[in-house]
Write an enzyme that holds these catalytic residues in place. Structure first.
Site, mmCIF file in Angstrom:
data_model
loop_
_atom_site.group_PDB
_atom_site.id
_atom_site.type_symbol
_atom_site.label_atom_id
_atom_site.label_comp_id
_atom_site.label_asym_id
_atom_site.label_seq_id
_atom_site.Cartn_x
_atom_site.Cartn_y
_atom_site.Cartn_z
ATOM 1 C CG HIS A 1 95.104 51.058 3.393
ATOM 2 N ND1 HIS A 1 94.944 49.839 2.778
ATOM 3 C CD2 HIS A 1 95.809 50.804 4.527
ATOM 4 C CE1 HIS A 1 95.507 48.893 3.513
ATOM 5 N NE2 HIS A 1 96.049 49.448 4.577
ATOM 6 C CD GLU B 1 94.587 49.364 8.564
ATOM 7 O OE1 GLU B 1 95.007 49.236 7.388
ATOM 8 O OE2 GLU B 1 94.732 48.482 9.441
ATOM 9 C CG HIS C 1 100.338 49.192 7.179
ATOM 10 N ND1 HIS C 1 99.743 48.834 8.373
ATOM 11 C CD2 HIS C 1 99.317 49.184 6.267
ATOM 12 C CE1 HIS C 1 98.456 48.622 8.190
ATOM 13 N NE2 HIS C 1 98.152 48.837 6.927
HETATM 14 C C1 V0V Z 1 87.587 53.965 -3.304
HETATM 15 N N1 V0V Z 1 87.896 55.247 -3.515
HETATM 16 C C2 V0V Z 1 89.132 55.472 -3.066
HETATM 17 C C3 V0V Z 1 89.587 54.227 -2.551
HETATM 18 N N2 V0V Z 1 88.595 53.317 -2.711
HETATM 19 N N3 V0V Z 1 89.882 56.576 -3.034
HETATM 20 C C4 V0V Z 1 91.123 56.468 -2.503
HETATM 21 N N4 V0V Z 1 91.629 55.300 -2.009
HETATM 22 C C5 V0V Z 1 90.893 54.174 -2.020
HETATM 23 N N5 V0V Z 1 91.400 53.043 -1.531
HETATM 24 C C6 V0V Z 1 87.040 56.252 -4.151
HETATM 25 C C7 V0V Z 1 86.582 55.796 -5.541
HETATM 26 O O1 V0V Z 1 87.528 56.130 -6.529
HETATM 27 C C8 V0V Z 1 85.284 56.527 -5.706
HETATM 28 O O2 V0V Z 1 85.539 57.855 -6.102
HETATM 29 C C9 V0V Z 1 84.706 56.559 -4.285
HETATM 30 O O3 V0V Z 1 85.840 56.396 -3.409
HETATM 31 C C10 V0V Z 1 83.722 55.419 -4.036
HETATM 32 O O4 V0V Z 1 84.376 54.219 -4.366
HETATM 33 P P1 V0V Z 1 83.692 52.914 -4.965
HETATM 34 O O5 V0V Z 1 84.590 52.337 -5.975
HETATM 35 O O6 V0V Z 1 82.254 53.193 -5.341
HETATM 36 O O7 V0V Z 1 83.743 51.900 -3.769
HETATM 37 P P2 V0V Z 1 82.844 51.800 -2.478
HETATM 38 O O8 V0V Z 1 82.233 53.100 -2.125
HETATM 39 O O9 V0V Z 1 81.964 50.620 -2.629
HETATM 40 O O10 V0V Z 1 83.990 51.438 -1.394
HETATM 41 C C11 V0V Z 1 85.030 52.307 -1.092
HETATM 42 C C12 V0V Z 1 85.328 52.168 0.410
HETATM 43 C C13 V0V Z 1 85.583 50.646 0.679
HETATM 44 C C14 V0V Z 1 86.554 53.000 0.738
HETATM 45 C C15 V0V Z 1 84.120 52.659 1.211
HETATM 46 O O11 V0V Z 1 86.641 50.173 -0.145
HETATM 47 C C16 V0V Z 1 85.905 50.326 2.112
HETATM 48 O O12 V0V Z 1 85.001 50.216 2.966
HETATM 49 N N6 V0V Z 1 87.186 50.139 2.455
HETATM 50 C C17 V0V Z 1 87.627 49.813 3.808
HETATM 51 C C18 V0V Z 1 88.031 48.364 3.936
HETATM 52 C C19 V0V Z 1 89.199 47.979 3.067
HETATM 53 O O13 V0V Z 1 89.607 48.736 2.187
HETATM 54 N N7 V0V Z 1 89.706 46.771 3.259
HETATM 55 C C20 V0V Z 1 90.837 46.225 2.512
HETATM 56 C C21 V0V Z 1 92.119 46.439 3.222
HETATM 57 P P3 V0V Z 1 84.764 58.552 -7.310
HETATM 58 O O14 V0V Z 1 85.055 57.699 -8.508
HETATM 59 O O15 V0V Z 1 83.320 58.505 -6.881
HETATM 60 O O16 V0V Z 1 85.334 59.939 -7.346
HETATM 61 S S1 V0V Z 1 92.235 45.347 4.570
HETATM 62 C C22 V0V Z 1 93.561 45.829 5.551
HETATM 63 O O17 V0V Z 1 94.348 46.711 5.070
HETATM 64 C C23 V0V Z 1 93.739 45.358 6.809
HETATM 65 C C24 V0V Z 1 92.810 44.383 7.361
HETATM 66 C C25 V0V Z 1 94.876 45.796 7.675
HETATM 67 O O18 V0V Z 1 95.677 46.611 7.234
HETATM 68 O O19 V0V Z 1 94.954 45.339 8.831
#
Ligand code: V0V
Length: 145
Positions: free
Chosen positions: A87, A136, A8
């Site tokens: 993502h 993911e 997805h």
């Molecule tokens: C953040 N950044 C991204 C991004 N999120 N870049 C591309 N795509 C994304 N989705 C970039 C952001 O612009 C910053 O870049 C840098 O990464 C750091 O971001 P931040 O805003 O300071 O945020 P953080 O570091 O606190 O968190 C970012 C991460 C976090 C990716 C580490 O969102 C995470 O752990 N995500 C994984 C869990 C998740 O997303 N869950 C929701 C979906 P600059 O500005 O420094 O250049 S749940 C789901 O889909 C499920 C359960 C499923 O499918 O089954």
């Protein structure tokens, strides 16, 4: 690691119901699942099923609305208020092998395998290590084998 199908594309939205209406009325989607809350990720989720070839299942769009502003999707929406691609998700046969593979390549795996929206184990790999895309990885659902 054995790369499987593209499962997805995760799309963040500030308004899940408006997005469902968009996919139904503008994109012509006819198969959209009922939304549910995935507490562990602080999101309300549903899937838009796109058809594959010869009646097989195609790729899904996963619509995600945050249930809290300080969640991963909530923080992302703060920077991208319209929503959009959040993502991309690929299937693998073995999540633990995939985690070891990415870590062996120096990629930051964000936490341990946990149950995702499809009921199978998932991990996320940091977007800054993946060409800018939050990636993911999910274990292929059993019924798909
Ligand atoms: C953040 N950044 C991204 C991004 N999120 N870049 C591309 N795509 C994304 N989705 C970039 C952001 O612009 C910053 O870049 C840098 O990464 C750091 O971001 P931040 O805003 O300071 O945020 P953080 O570091 O606190 O968190 C970012 C991460 C976090 C990716 C580490 O969102 C995470 O752990 N995500 C994984 C869990 C998740 O997303 N869950 C929701 C979906 P600059 O500005 O420094 O250049 S749940 C789901 O889909 C499920 C359960 C499923 O499918 O089954």
């Amino acid at each position: 690691m054995k790369l499987g199908r593209l499962n997805h594309i995760g799309v963040a939205t500030p308004d899940l119901d408006a997005s469902i209406a968009f996919y139904r009325d503008v994109m012509g989607a006819t198969d959209i699942t009922t939304p549910f809350v995935l507490e562990s990720q602080q999101v309300r989720v549903c899937f838009v099923n796109t058809p594959g070839e010869n009646g097989t299942a195609g790729t899904q769009i996963e619509l995600l609305q945050p249930t809290a502003p300080d969640s991963a999707v909530g923080k992302w929406l703060e920077k991208n208020p319209l929503g959009g691609q959040h993502h991309i998700c690929y299937e693998v046969p073995d999540i633990h092998a995939a985690k070891a593979w990415f870590e062996g390549q120096g990629k930051r795996v964000l936490g341990d395998p946990r149950i995702g929206a499809h009921g199978t184990l998932i991990i996320f790999v940091h977007p800054k290590d993946m060409g800018g895309m939050l990636t993911e990885i999910m274990e292929t659902p059993r019924e798909a084998h």
